[in-house]
Structures are given as structure tokens and as C-alpha cells.
Design an enzyme around this catalytic site. Structure first.
Site, PDB file in Angstrom:
ATOM      1  N   SER A 230       1.862   3.091  -4.679  1.00 43.88           N
ATOM      2  CA  SER A 230       1.618   4.191  -3.748  1.00 43.88           C
ATOM      3  C   SER A 230       2.160   5.536  -4.206  1.00 43.88           C
ATOM      4  O   SER A 230       1.752   6.573  -3.718  1.00 43.88           O
ATOM      5  CB  SER A 230       2.197   3.846  -2.376  1.00 43.88           C
ATOM      6  OG  SER A 230       3.566   3.544  -2.484  1.00 43.88           O
TER       7      SER A 230
ATOM      8  N   HIS B  32      -3.247  -0.263  -0.980  1.00 39.00           N
ATOM      9  CA  HIS B  32      -3.946   0.959  -1.391  1.00 39.00           C
ATOM     10  C   HIS B  32      -5.210   0.691  -2.196  1.00 39.00           C
ATOM     11  O   HIS B  32      -5.903   1.615  -2.593  1.00 39.00           O
ATOM     12  CB  HIS B  32      -3.011   1.851  -2.211  1.00 39.00           C
ATOM     13  CG  HIS B  32      -1.860   2.386  -1.420  1.00 39.00           C
ATOM     14  ND1 HIS B  32      -1.941   3.548  -0.691  1.00 39.00           N
ATOM     15  CD2 HIS B  32      -0.620   1.886  -1.203  1.00 39.00           C
ATOM     16  CE1 HIS B  32      -0.784   3.760  -0.082  1.00 39.00           C
ATOM     17  NE2 HIS B  32       0.036   2.764  -0.376  1.00 39.00           N
TER      18      HIS B  32
ATOM     19  N   LYS C  59      -4.992   2.034   6.015  1.00 38.54           N
ATOM     20  CA  LYS C  59      -5.417   2.976   4.987  1.00 38.54           C
ATOM     21  C   LYS C  59      -6.956   3.037   4.959  1.00 38.54           C
ATOM     22  O   LYS C  59      -7.538   3.765   5.740  1.00 38.54           O
ATOM     23  CB  LYS C  59      -4.778   2.597   3.664  1.00 38.54           C
ATOM     24  CG  LYS C  59      -3.240   2.521   3.866  1.00 38.54           C
ATOM     25  CD  LYS C  59      -2.440   2.402   2.653  1.00 38.54           C
ATOM     26  CE  LYS C  59      -0.997   2.025   2.944  1.00 38.54           C
ATOM     27  NZ  LYS C  59      -0.234   2.992   3.737  1.00 38.54           N
TER      28      LYS C  59
END
Ligand SMILES: Cc1ncc(COP(=O)(O)O)c(C=O)c1O
Lengths: 83, 420
Positions: B185, B213, B244
């Protein structure tokens, strides 16, 4: 055993100097956090350099207990004796 | 002395930081205009730091499903699934996730943070071993601490060091569980998963990949790094988040492991917290369907990420090692990073400021995350603004040159990533 202790101390000093980029005088009772101003990440990275040097892995719970230079060298010596 | 006096050093560091402008950790948006724009202190601000990879937070269908679910099932579940029971939506979302990943089992958590807390603390016990990448997310570190297994870190993205660490405990009894992330990240780099999977096989360890992610970002079907690297069969557990690319909140774990379902009665961060509300479950299910149905979003995301990465590289900024939806500018001077971040915000661009000790090598990052919904104009605005301000602050040497662009190939790893 004295030899091992001596070697470990010397390696700690060397690793510290290279991280802090200045010469350091080491005393067994020195506090790694307070005397050298390292945060938790810096300590973990510092320990990693020593792990590489001695071919040992220091588990995080053991790392968390380390306060003084002596704690650190004893932890490494114990791991070396085991391995 | 008070109970909180131990936080004096932190308080002092924080007040030094906020004296120089906005508080990077307490930014308030009065309103969200879209998935890529918000209003801050009355000003329209381009959001380039919100992990909203597919921009689904304002997706019409997701909103419709969410509103409909609230009307039908209420605003909350008021308790855990173990105590209050599951709603039909929880089971359906788990079935959807299992089908998406082609796995037998799925378990939904209330956040991705809790998914890591839950899985890492439950899968391994005190006679087992947990081996995590040194640059792991806080939730992986915290999950490691919550459990009873000894935890060892290996050098970031270094399969050889992982092998070394596994070799050291080869003779010890207990299972070995390795944890890596799909996309890290902070710098947006990916794990060398093929190599890590080979090491895992050699030493008979288990492997978890946190695709927080990378879900909806990597892989032909958007399953993440394991799919992109072609090693899904070697990954025993995939952990992920809804916060996300799916634009809501929640976490999950999928697996083919026999007996998986017993974890629902052993995993405390699953058992002792309220389950996700119907609105969240409904929008997440829709978002997962959209993720699968619209592969164009992923292509757009990649193109936007390339536009930002190459634009900033051309200006001469030092970046993370590879173009991904996370693009971080690496600065050696934390004070300048703070000034840069403030200046950008005042001119209508929001991204994340990461400072030591959260960053390797005492560097500071300006971390941006790109969305498929960013327009080329918004990204162009960001690149131009960062160039202008970067030059004003002396972060960039001169005008952009072709030399700066040529240097792009060299920016990578050694310069960017913590190597201890
Ligand atoms: C790698 C990683 N794992 C887990 C999480 C936690 O996810 P969540 O926001 O759903 O708690 C995050 C993000 O914050 C993350 O970056």
C-alpha cells in the site's frame, strides 16, 4: 561463551554505527530506544541486520522485550546456542 | 503525570506538523461530489488518495441496491452472526465471493483489518510459525500479535530471505504460514509471487495473500496478484477488503481448505463483533458483479495509472518501483514533503502524506491512488500542479527534460524500497 558475547557485542556496535552513521560507545546497560532514539520500525530493521549477520531469526515477541544492549546480545546468543 | 502523558512525544510531533498547515490525519470534506471530487473548506478538490480504484462509491446500481436493502432489511444487524444469526445477504455475498475466486469457502468480516486479525490469529497456534513480509500492513502485524505463534519477518519482496527463514525452522514441529500482499500500500509494488509460491512449496508452508489493493486491479478477471502471477493453486487463503475497489466496507477470506467452516466458531474477530449492515452487503454484491462485468474499468484504471506514473517520472520525481494504481513520490526531506502536501491541498489536490516511522529509510512519501473514474484532465491537472509546486519548493531540479524521462527505468527497487 565469552568469545560469542564479544562477537555479538562487536556486531551490534557495527550495525548501530552503520544505521546511526556515527561512532558509538557501547555499554551493556544502554537502552536501545532511549539512548539511540530508535522507533519501533527502526529497531526491527536494526534487528534484521543482526539476523542476517548471525543467520538467526528473532521472533517479534522476543524483539519487543529487548530494551538494553545486553538484552539484545543475550537474545542472539540464546538463538545461536540453540541453532 | 497523567494516563496520557506517555503520548507527549507523539503530541509534540503532531503539533509541530500541524503548525505548518493542515492536519494530514484529520482532513474533513464537507461533501463528496463524486468518486473523484470532494468539497473541502468550500473548495472543489480532486481526490487522488482514496483507494477508490474502480470509482464505485457513486455507482448508480450500487446505490440503488443499498437503498433498497435498507428499506427491506433495516439499517443494521445489531449483533454478530453467531449470536443474532446471518441475513440471507451475508450468505449470498459469501457465495458470490467463493464463486468469483473459484473456491469452496468464503467468510465475510466487518472490515479488512478484522479479516487479517481473525485469520492470522486463528490459523496458527503457539506451536506453529508465522512468517510475514517486513513491509506488511498494520493489520497483518496486529493479527500476528493477537495470535500465539512466534512471528518472524523476512526482507521485503525477497524470496531468498523467505527461504532462509523457513530453512531455519525446517526441523521444528508445527505448521508454517507465510503472509504477503498483492500490492503493497505504500509504494504500489507487488510481491514476486511466483518465486514466493515456489519457496512455499519447497518447504511445505501455507500461503496467505492479502489482495486488499490488488482485487479488481490485477489479473484478467480482477482476482488479484495470485491470478496475474498464475499461482492461484499455491495460495491457500486469499484475504481482501470491500473498502477499496468495491467502494464499501468489510473484509473477507476465501479458501479451498477442507474444514474451513469451523473457523466461524474459533475466530474471535469474526464472532465478537457486529456483522455488516444490509446496505453494505447489498452494494458490495452489486460492486462485485460490476467488477466482473465491466473489465473496461480495469483497463481504464491501468491507463490512468500509467498516465500519472509516466507524467510524474517525466518531471523527474523519484517514484515507487512500478506503475500501479498506487503511485508514490518519494522525498528525502520530510519538511518539504509536508509543505508540498499542504500546497497541493490548498490548490485543490488531495493525496496522502506518509511520514517516518511509517515509511522506510526515514523518507517521506506523497502517496496517490488512481481511480478508473479519474478523467485524463484530472490526472493532467495533478501532474501539472505537482510539477509546478515541486519546482517552486526545489524538489525538482529544472524544467522537465528527456533525461528525466529516460531515468524512469532506473528509479526502481534499490532506490525506492526499504532493504533494512
Ligand atoms: C494490505 C491491507 N490489508 C488490509 C487493509 C485493511 O482493510 P480495511 O480498510 O477493510 O480494514 C488495508 C487497508 O487499509 C491494507 O492496505
Amino acid at each position: 561463551m565469552m568469545d560469542v558475547t564479544h562477537n555479538v557485542r562487536a556486531a551490534i556496535q557495527e550495525a548501530l554505527q552503520s544505521i546511526l552513521e556515527r561512532p558509538v560507545e557501547l555499554e551493556p546497560e544502554m537502552n536501545i530506544v532511549a539512548d539511540f532514539g530508535m522507533d519501533s520500525m527502526a529497531i526491527m530493521d536494526f534487528c534484521m541486520a543482526l539476523e542476517d549477520r548471525f543467520d538467526v531469526s528473532i521472533p517479534l515477541d522476543k524483539m519487543a522485550e529487548i530494551e538494553s544492549v545486553q538484552d539484545l546480545s543475550r537474545t542472539i546468543e540464546t538463538l545461536l546456542a540453540k541453532g | 503525570m497523567s494516563l496520557l502523558s506517555k503520548f507527549e512525544p507523539l503530541r509534540a510531533a503532531h503539533s509541530r506538523l500541524t503548525k505548518r498547515g493542515h492536519d494530514p490525519f484529520s482532513v474533513v470534506f464537507e461533501e463528496m461530489v463524486s468518486s473523484t471530487e470532494g468539497i473541502m473548506q468550500g473548495r472543489r478538490t480532486v481526490l487522488l488518495g482514496t483507494n477508490n480504484y474502480l470509482g464505485l462509491t457513486f455507482d448508480e446500481a450500487c446505490i440503488e441496491q443499498s437503498v433498497e436493502a435498507t428499506r427491506r432489511h433495516g439499517t443494521g444487524t445489531t449483533g454478530s452472526r453467531v449470536a443474532n444469526g446471518s441475513y440471507d445477504g451475508h450468505k449470498r455475498l459469501e457465495a458470490d465471493l467463493a464463486a468469483f475466486y473459484g473456491r469452496k469457502h468464503a467468510m465475510v468480516f466487518s472490515t479488512g483489518y478484522q479479516a487479517n486479525l481473525g485469520m492470522l490469529s486463528t490459523l496458527v497456534g503457539k506451536n506453529d510459525h508465522l512468517i510475514i513480509d517486513a513491509d506488511s500492513h498494520a493489520s497483518i502485524y496486529d493479527g500476528s500479535r493477537l495470535g500465539h505463534a512466534p512471528v518472524v519477518r523476512f526482507h521485503h519482496n525477497d524470496p531468498e530471505d523467505l527461504a532462509k527463514r523457513l530453512r531455519r525452522i525446517e526441523k521444528e514441529s508445527g505448521d508454517k504460514l507465510v503472509v504477503v500482499e498483492g500490492i503493497y500500500s505504500m509504494l504500489g509494488d507487488s510481491a514476486p509471487l511466483k518465486e514466493i509460491a515456489a519457496v512455499k512449496r519447497e518447504y511445505g508452508a501455507y500461503l496467505i495473500v492479502d489482495e486488499a489493493h490488488s482485487m479488481g486491479v490485477l489479473g484478467e478477471r480482477g482476482r488479484g496478484l495470485a491470478e496475474a502471477a498464475g499461482v492461484e493453486a499455491d495460495v491457500d487463503f486469499i484475504i481482501g477488503t470491500f473498502s477499496k475497489s468495491l467502494g464499501s466496507v468489510g473484509g473477507f477470506c476465501v479458501s479451498d481448505m477442507e474444514g474451513f467452516e469451523i473457523l466461524r466458531l474459533a475466530c474471535r474477530p469474526y464472532m465478537f463483533t457486529a456483522s455488516l449492515p444490509p446496505a453494505v452487503i447489498a452494494s458490495t454484491r452489486q460492486a462485485l458483479a460490476t467488477l466482473q462485468g465491466e473489465s473496461g474499468l480495469r483497463a481504464q484504471l491501468r491507463s490512468n495509472a500509467d498516465q500519472l506514473y509516466s507524467g510524474l517520472a517525466r518531471l523527474g520525481f523519484k517514484l515507487g518501483p512500478e506503475a500501479s494504481p498506487i503511485v508514490s513520490v518519494i522525498l528525502s526531506d520530510a519538511d518539504k514533503a509536508v509543505a508540498f502536501w499542504n500546497g497541493l491541498l490548498e490548490r485543490g489536490l488531495y493525496l496522502n502524506l506518509a511520514l517516518p516511522p511509517a515509511t522506510p529509510n526515514s523518507s517521506a512519501f506523497l502517496r496517490s491512488s488512481v481511480s478508473a473514474r479519474h478523467t485524463p484532465e484530472q490526472i493532467d491537472f495533478a501532474v501539472r500542479l505537482m510539477g509546478e509546486l515541486g519546482r517552486q519548493l526545489g524538489l525538482l531540479e529544472a524544467m522537465p527534460t528527456e533525461v528525466g524521462f529516460a531515468a524512469r527505468g532506473k528509479v526502481p527497487r534499490a532506490a525506492a524500497v526499504s532493504d533494512g
